[in-house]
Design a protein around this motif. Structure first.
Motif, PDB file in Angstrom:
ATOM      1  N   PRO A 773      -0.915   2.595  42.912  1.00  0.00           N
ATOM      2  CA  PRO A 773      -0.715   3.988  42.390  1.00  0.00           C
ATOM      3  C   PRO A 773       0.616   4.143  41.803  1.00  0.00           C
ATOM      4  CG  PRO A 773      -0.862   4.089  44.932  1.00  0.00           C
ATOM      5  CD  PRO A 773      -1.621   2.631  44.269  1.00  0.00           C
ATOM      6  N   LEU A 774       1.763   3.338  42.284  1.00  0.00           N
ATOM      7  CA  LEU A 774       3.297   3.430  41.663  1.00  0.00           C
ATOM      8  C   LEU A 774       3.061   2.832  40.354  1.00  0.00           C
ATOM      9  CD1 LEU A 774       4.958   2.536  45.047  1.00  0.00           C
ATOM     10  CD2 LEU A 774       5.097   4.720  43.996  1.00  0.00           C
ATOM     11  N   TRP A 775       2.514   1.571  40.463  1.00  0.00           N
ATOM     12  CA  TRP A 775       2.350   0.931  38.916  1.00  0.00           C
ATOM     13  C   TRP A 775       1.490   2.059  38.125  1.00  0.00           C
ATOM     14  CZ3 TRP A 775      -2.093  -0.510  36.180  1.00  0.00           C
ATOM     15  CH2 TRP A 775      -1.727  -1.367  34.953  1.00  0.00           C
ATOM     16  N   ALA A 776       0.497   2.661  38.568  1.00  0.00           N
ATOM     17  CA  ALA A 776      -0.291   3.279  37.500  1.00  0.00           C
ATOM     18  C   ALA A 776       0.524   4.593  37.198  1.00  0.00           C
ATOM     19  CB  ALA A 776      -1.569   4.021  38.295  1.00  0.00           C
ATOM     20  N   GLU A 777       1.306   5.129  38.156  1.00  0.00           N
ATOM     21  CA  GLU A 777       2.124   6.259  37.528  1.00  0.00           C
ATOM     22  C   GLU A 777       3.222   5.782  36.805  1.00  0.00           C
ATOM     23  OE1 GLU A 777       4.789   9.793  39.984  1.00  0.00           O
ATOM     24  OE2 GLU A 777       2.681   8.916  40.901  1.00  0.00           O
ATOM     25  N   GLN A 778       3.691   4.628  36.778  1.00  0.00           N
ATOM     26  CA  GLN A 778       4.876   4.418  35.996  1.00  0.00           C
ATOM     27  C   GLN A 778       4.299   3.864  34.588  1.00  0.00           C
ATOM     28  OE1 GLN A 778       6.706   0.071  35.668  1.00  0.00           O
ATOM     29  NE2 GLN A 778       7.471   1.169  37.407  1.00  0.00           N
ATOM     30  N   PHE A 779       2.999   3.520  34.269  1.00  0.00           N
ATOM     31  CA  PHE A 779       2.284   3.500  33.117  1.00  0.00           C
ATOM     32  C   PHE A 779       2.126   4.749  32.287  1.00  0.00           C
ATOM     33  CE2 PHE A 779       2.141  -1.122  33.318  1.00  0.00           C
ATOM     34  CZ  PHE A 779       1.833  -1.440  32.069  1.00  0.00           C
ATOM     35  N   PHE A 780       1.500   5.897  32.960  1.00  0.00           N
ATOM     36  CA  PHE A 780       1.300   7.061  32.461  1.00  0.00           C
ATOM     37  C   PHE A 780       2.415   7.639  32.030  1.00  0.00           C
ATOM     38  CE2 PHE A 780      -3.133   6.400  34.394  1.00  0.00           C
ATOM     39  CZ  PHE A 780      -3.887   6.984  33.472  1.00  0.00           C
ATOM     40  N   ALA A 781       3.535   7.343  32.649  1.00  0.00           N
ATOM     41  CA  ALA A 781       4.673   8.085  32.257  1.00  0.00           C
ATOM     42  C   ALA A 781       5.318   7.647  31.107  1.00  0.00           C
ATOM     43  CB  ALA A 781       5.630   8.199  33.435  1.00  0.00           C
ATOM     44  N   THR A 782       5.196   6.215  30.921  1.00  0.00           N
ATOM     45  CA  THR A 782       5.983   5.430  29.905  1.00  0.00           C
ATOM     46  C   THR A 782       4.970   4.901  28.548  1.00  0.00           C
ATOM     47  OG1 THR A 782       5.583   3.247  30.880  1.00  0.00           O
ATOM     48  CG2 THR A 782       7.469   4.350  31.179  1.00  0.00           C
ATOM     49  N   MET A 783       3.691   5.285  28.676  1.00  0.00           N
ATOM     50  CA  MET A 783       2.954   4.654  27.450  1.00  0.00           C
ATOM     51  C   MET A 783       2.146   5.873  27.147  1.00  0.00           C
ATOM     52  SD  MET A 783       1.412   0.847  29.034  1.00  0.00           S
ATOM     53  CE  MET A 783       0.488   0.874  27.332  1.00  0.00           C
ATOM     54  N   PRO A 784       1.407   5.810  25.777  1.00  0.00           N
ATOM     55  CA  PRO A 784       0.532   7.066  25.327  1.00  0.00           C
ATOM     56  C   PRO A 784      -0.538   6.927  26.146  1.00  0.00           C
ATOM     57  CG  PRO A 784       1.569   5.442  23.438  1.00  0.00           C
ATOM     58  CD  PRO A 784       1.882   4.806  24.884  1.00  0.00           C
ATOM     59  N   GLY A 786      -3.850   6.877  25.840  1.00  0.00           N
ATOM     60  CA  GLY A 786      -5.034   6.355  25.547  1.00  0.00           C
ATOM     61  C   GLY A 786      -4.709   4.806  25.990  1.00  0.00           C
ATOM     62  N   ASP A 787      -3.459   4.184  25.473  1.00  0.00           N
ATOM     63  CA  ASP A 787      -3.064   3.031  25.883  1.00  0.00           C
ATOM     64  C   ASP A 787      -3.014   2.583  27.373  1.00  0.00           C
ATOM     65  OD1 ASP A 787      -3.017   2.465  23.271  1.00  0.00           O
ATOM     66  OD2 ASP A 787      -0.534   2.604  23.066  1.00  0.00           O
ATOM     67  N   ALA A 788      -2.222   3.646  28.024  1.00  0.00           N
ATOM     68  CA  ALA A 788      -2.333   3.552  29.640  1.00  0.00           C
ATOM     69  C   ALA A 788      -3.706   3.399  30.169  1.00  0.00           C
ATOM     70  CB  ALA A 788      -1.423   4.792  29.977  1.00  0.00           C
ATOM     71  N   ALA A 789      -4.480   4.199  29.834  1.00  0.00           N
ATOM     72  CA  ALA A 789      -6.007   4.337  30.314  1.00  0.00           C
ATOM     73  C   ALA A 789      -6.677   3.011  30.157  1.00  0.00           C
ATOM     74  CB  ALA A 789      -6.626   5.382  29.612  1.00  0.00           C
ATOM     75  N   THR A 790      -6.672   2.374  28.796  1.00  0.00           N
ATOM     76  CA  THR A 790      -7.121   1.070  28.719  1.00  0.00           C
ATOM     77  C   THR A 790      -6.361  -0.121  29.375  1.00  0.00           C
ATOM     78  OG1 THR A 790      -7.561   1.779  26.531  1.00  0.00           O
ATOM     79  CG2 THR A 790      -7.575  -0.433  26.758  1.00  0.00           C
ATOM     80  N   ARG A 791      -5.145   0.248  29.528  1.00  0.00           N
ATOM     81  CA  ARG A 791      -4.634  -0.845  30.494  1.00  0.00           C
ATOM     82  C   ARG A 791      -5.018  -0.839  32.057  1.00  0.00           C
ATOM     83  NH1 ARG A 791      -3.123  -4.893  32.526  1.00  0.00           N
ATOM     84  NH2 ARG A 791      -0.850  -5.635  32.944  1.00  0.00           N
ATOM     85  N   LEU A 792      -4.822   0.410  32.228  1.00  0.00           N
ATOM     86  CA  LEU A 792      -5.240   0.847  33.729  1.00  0.00           C
ATOM     87  C   LEU A 792      -6.841   0.163  34.047  1.00  0.00           C
ATOM     88  CD1 LEU A 792      -4.155   3.540  36.040  1.00  0.00           C
ATOM     89  CD2 LEU A 792      -6.674   3.270  35.828  1.00  0.00           C
ATOM     90  N   GLU A 793      -7.749   0.452  33.226  1.00  0.00           N
ATOM     91  CA  GLU A 793      -8.900  -0.037  33.444  1.00  0.00           C
ATOM     92  C   GLU A 793      -9.197  -1.542  33.756  1.00  0.00           C
ATOM     93  OE1 GLU A 793     -12.002   1.509  34.337  1.00  0.00           O
ATOM     94  OE2 GLU A 793     -10.761   3.548  34.202  1.00  0.00           O
ATOM     95  N   GLN A 794      -8.408  -2.110  32.883  1.00  0.00           N
ATOM     96  CA  GLN A 794      -8.410  -3.747  32.983  1.00  0.00           C
ATOM     97  C   GLN A 794      -7.915  -4.090  34.066  1.00  0.00           C
ATOM     98  OE1 GLN A 794      -9.721  -5.867  30.438  1.00  0.00           O
ATOM     99  NE2 GLN A 794      -9.317  -7.162  32.440  1.00  0.00           N
TER     100      GLN A 794
END
Length: 805
Positions: A773-784, A786-794
């Motif tokens: 969850p800490l990694w995911a929160e960082q991605f949603f804060a720093t990436m668009p 759509g890109d964050a959702a794709t990376r998160l699913e992978q």
């Protein structure tokens, strides 16, 4: 005190007084002040009210004998009902009235002429009374002041405002008795001493020895992701919630934010459109008349479910409510118990609360909250010390009502807990501020409020007096915009920052309705009900997420260690904890778990102090600053820990980790690593408003918008910073932002605690369930998105495959 004079009322009701009620009456009759602590719905009101009533039956008083302070205007009508009931039986001639911001102008005019036996009011309205020169005379018969829900004001500026008002009344009437009421509080004696100030000597604390049965259960999701992140459950449990609501006659569904309230109301209504007439919503931004309709519907048992926030936390007696649901962790034991007490709100009744988790780890939080509640490990409310903006406002208030001599007023101020350590330098600064605005503003007549005449400070500028009366109070919020239909019907208020981002014709959800913005002009948003079936933005309000309390954090750590009885929550979350244990360790409050992980995004350092979101925000920024890697370090945090991410350089030793988490040079480093100057500049707007540097517009003038007010406060801040850098309001703004934004005191204590722990540094091949969850929160804060959702699913697919091996 013999209970005989009160017996007719109890006999009529078929009630028998509790021992704690008799103890309170006896203490009151002996002239004592004190604090009464009892569970919600167990008779606290009668315990403190019947003492003054018994005294009145003997004395036949004239004028006002009792001032009853309530923290919420919404509680005034319910309090009136509760206070009038015994008088109807015992003393029909004695009247009780309310005087709050919601009181009609005609009633206010009547109360200006003559006060009743009992006056229900708020700290703001009591302060306003002090600006009238005949208030001392009108309160000449005052015998008691009762402060309801004292725990709700303890630790904030309204509590300090109350302390100052009580000091004024004690100075006028040394024999008055002051009683506070509290339902859920961990530091009772300290709370009593703060309320009473120098009058605390000889005071009593009465605790009701009543075993209020509280049942705390949790709604277990049918499916639980092994790698959960905050909020991902959202309203997915709504169908299960509907089934729980169906089992009860009347349910309060609490959320932690007004936006969440709007979302859940819409979701429940979409699942059960046939409930349109029996489901309602209640929060502080909904129009008062609408809130009162909802409250009346609850009292009469007409409503099956009300989705609400803390606006229904306190005092209001809704006996028909038999179930409480809490969406998301309450983050504190006291808050959960307070809300649980809204059900079974009668002596002998069971209070029930059902937790609805918004992510899997909240299952552990609910289990831990139940453990702590049963052990009575309840949070303390820490008192606020020396908010000088409140003091200078109070000095002007007093000078308007009765000119004061500085020495006499200083003795009065020093009798409060908040200002008992006020220095001569600080006192002289306060006097200089109210008379000239201070060193930097002395050349501007508008900041000269009080003047010294014959040794006393006096305020006699009628325009300034009117402005000050309109500005009394300590509650600060974003500038509000009224939301109305074209016919003038008001729905409530939203913050200007939210509505100003919407375009004409755009849809948004507010007050349980999907609305279309017609126009926004002069702080009025004209709307109509949306006819299009399109998605709209949910109205958003400012404010931080509530951090995990120390008490709940310790209880959670105990659960993660395997302590406590078997529970359905821990059974449900066991697969997640098993993976965490297999790949790393479970976090604890006795050791400091640190995980180092490499991914294609770089290196990650996950640190788990279990100290709450705000502390972790400060710890993460502090550690990133102290490492000085000469590259960008991204920081994210939640209630359990924080994460540092960088391209390289985070492969640290235990000694380096410990070295970077010390209290040495803490304040200097925090000020250096965070934009505290900008944060303090924003906080100064609130401090300046309370202190009276920014005043309310007079009636008939066009109201200034939030942007203009912020501009005024920014200019003042820059003037003071340049020409009066030691101005005490500047220093207060910095101090407040450190506590508000980072819980600086708790941050300091956490670092001391961390130094005592053994560091468990573990190299992990994959992101653990606690790290994800800490990694995911960082991605949603720093990436668009759509890109964050794709990376998160992978990433999720990779982690699930690794967990299955």
């Amino acid at each position: 005190m013999p209970a005989d004079p009160l017996q007719p009322f109890f006999k009529q009701r078929g009630w028998k007084p509790f021992p704690f009620q008799k103890e309170t009456w006896k203490a009151y009759a002996a002239g004592k002040s004190g604090l009464l602590h009892a569970p919600t719905g167990q008779g606290k009101t009668l315990a403190v009210w019947m003492g003054p009533v018994a005294g009145a039956l003997k004395e036949q008083p004239e004028g006002c004998s009792v001032v009853w302070l309530t923290p919420l205007r919404a509680l005034a009508q319910d309090t009136l009902r509760a206070l009038r009931e015994p008088l109807e039986v015992l003393a029909p001639k004695l009247q009780v009235e309310a005087r709050t911001g919601d009181t009609s102008s005609s009633v206010k005019a009547r109360l200006r002429k003559k006060l009743p036996f009992g006056l229900v009011t708020t700290p703001e309205s009591l302060s306003l009374m002090l600006t009238h020169d005949d208030t001392r005379e009108k309160l000449a018969g005052l015998r008691a002041v009762i402060v309801d829900e004292w725990h709700e004001m303890l630790g904030n500026k309204r509590g300090v405002q109350t302390e100052l008002c009580l000091a004024r009344l004690r100075e006028w009437f040394p024999e008055i008795r002051i009683w506070g009421l509290s339902a859920t509080l961990g530091n009772l004696d300290e709370a009593r001493d703060v309320l009473l100030g120098s009058a605390a000597e000889g005071a009593v604390t009465v605790s009701a020895d009543l075993k209020k049965e509280i049942v705390i259960d949790t709604l277990i999701p049918r499916e639980i992701d092994r790698f959960p992140w905050s909020g991902h459950l959202g309203t997915r449990l709504a169908a299960q919630v509907v089934r729980e609501v169906e089992k009860a006659n009347s349910t309060l569904l609490f959320t932690n934010t007004r936006s969440q309230t709007e979302l859940w109301f819409q979701e429940l209504l979409s699942l059960r459109p046939d409930w349109a007439e029996v489901i309602a919503m209640h929060h502080g931004s909904v129009d008062r008349e609408e809130r009162e309709k909802v409250e009346q519907g609850l009292r009469e048992g007409r409503l099956r479910c009300v989705v609400c926030t803390s606006s229904l936390d306190l005092g209001v007696d809704f006996s028909p409510v038999d179930q409480v649901l809490q969406v998301g962790s309450p983050k504190g034991i006291a808050r959960l118990l307070q809300r649980a007490g809204r059900s079974g709100h009668q002596p002998g009744k069971v209070s029930r609360v059902l937790g609805v988790p918004t992510h899997a780890m909240e299952l552990v939080e609910f289990a831990a909250a139940r453990d702590a509640a049963h052990a009575r490990h309840i949070e303390a409310r820490r008192p606020l010390v020396k908010p000088l903006d409140v003091l200078v406002q109070h000095l002007v208030t007093c000078a308007i009502g009765e000119p004061f001599e500085p020495g006499e007023m200083l003795r009065e101020i020093l009798s409060t807990h908040a200002f008992r350590d006020l220095t001569d330098t600080e006192w002289d600064w306060c006097l200089g501020f109210i008379s000239s605005g201070g060193r930097a503003l002395a050349a501007y007549p508008r900041y000269r409020k009080a003047r010294l005449e014959n040794g006393r400070y006096i305020v006699d500028d009628k325009r300034l007096i009117q402005q000050h009366r309109m500005s009394i109070g300590t509650i600060s919020a974003d500038s509000h915009v009224s939301v109305r239909f074209a016919n003038g019907q008001t729905l409530g208020t939203v913050e200007e920052g939210f509505i100003s981002r919407l375009k004409q014709g755009q849809l948004f959800i507010f007050a349980g309705k999907k609305l279309e913005l017609v126009r926004f002009h002069q702080r009025i948003a004209t709307v109509r009900v949306a006819k299009r079936d399109a998605k709209g933005a949910v109205a958003m309000w400012g404010g931080n997420k509530m951090p995990l309390s120390n008490e709940l954090a310790h209880a959670m750590a105990a659960r993660l260690r395997g302590e406590g009885p078997a529970s359905p929550e821990m059974k449900a979350v066991a697969p997640i904890l098993e993976i965490q244990r297999r790949w790393s360790e479970l976090p604890d409050d006795r050791t400091l778990l640190v995980e180092h992980t490499r991914s294609r995004d770089g290196e990650h350092l996950f640190v788990y102090p279990l100290a709450g979101r705000l502390v972790h925000e400060g710890l993460g920024a502090l550690m990133a600053y102290r490492l000085r890697l000469n590259q960008t370090i991204t920081v994210s945090q939640n209630d359990y820990g924080f994460c540092l991410t960088a391209k390289r350089g985070l492969h640290l030793s235990e000694d380096i980790i410990r070295l970077n988490l010390t209290v040495e040079n803490l304040l200097e480093d925090v000020l250096a690593c965070l934009n505290t100057a900008e944060l303090a500049r924003r906080q100064f707007h609130q401090v300046a408003r309370v202190a009276g540097l920014i005043l309310q517009q007079l009636p008939g003038r066009q109201q200034r918008g939030q942007r203009e007010l912020q501009s005024s406060s920014r200019l003042l801040f820059e003037v003071l910073e340049r020409y009066d850098p030691e101005n005490l309001l500047l220093l207060q703004s910095q101090r407040e932002i450190l506590e508000k934004q980072l819980e600086f005191s708790r941050l300091h204590d956490s670092l001391i605690d961390i130094q005592k722990r053994e560091v468990q540094l573990i190299e992990t091949k994959n992101l653990t369930p606690m790290a994800f969850p800490l990694w995911a929160e960082q991605f949603f804060a720093t990436m668009p998105a759509g890109d964050a959702a794709t990376r998160l699913e992978q990433m999720l697919q990779d982690l699930e495959q690794a967990a299955d091996k």
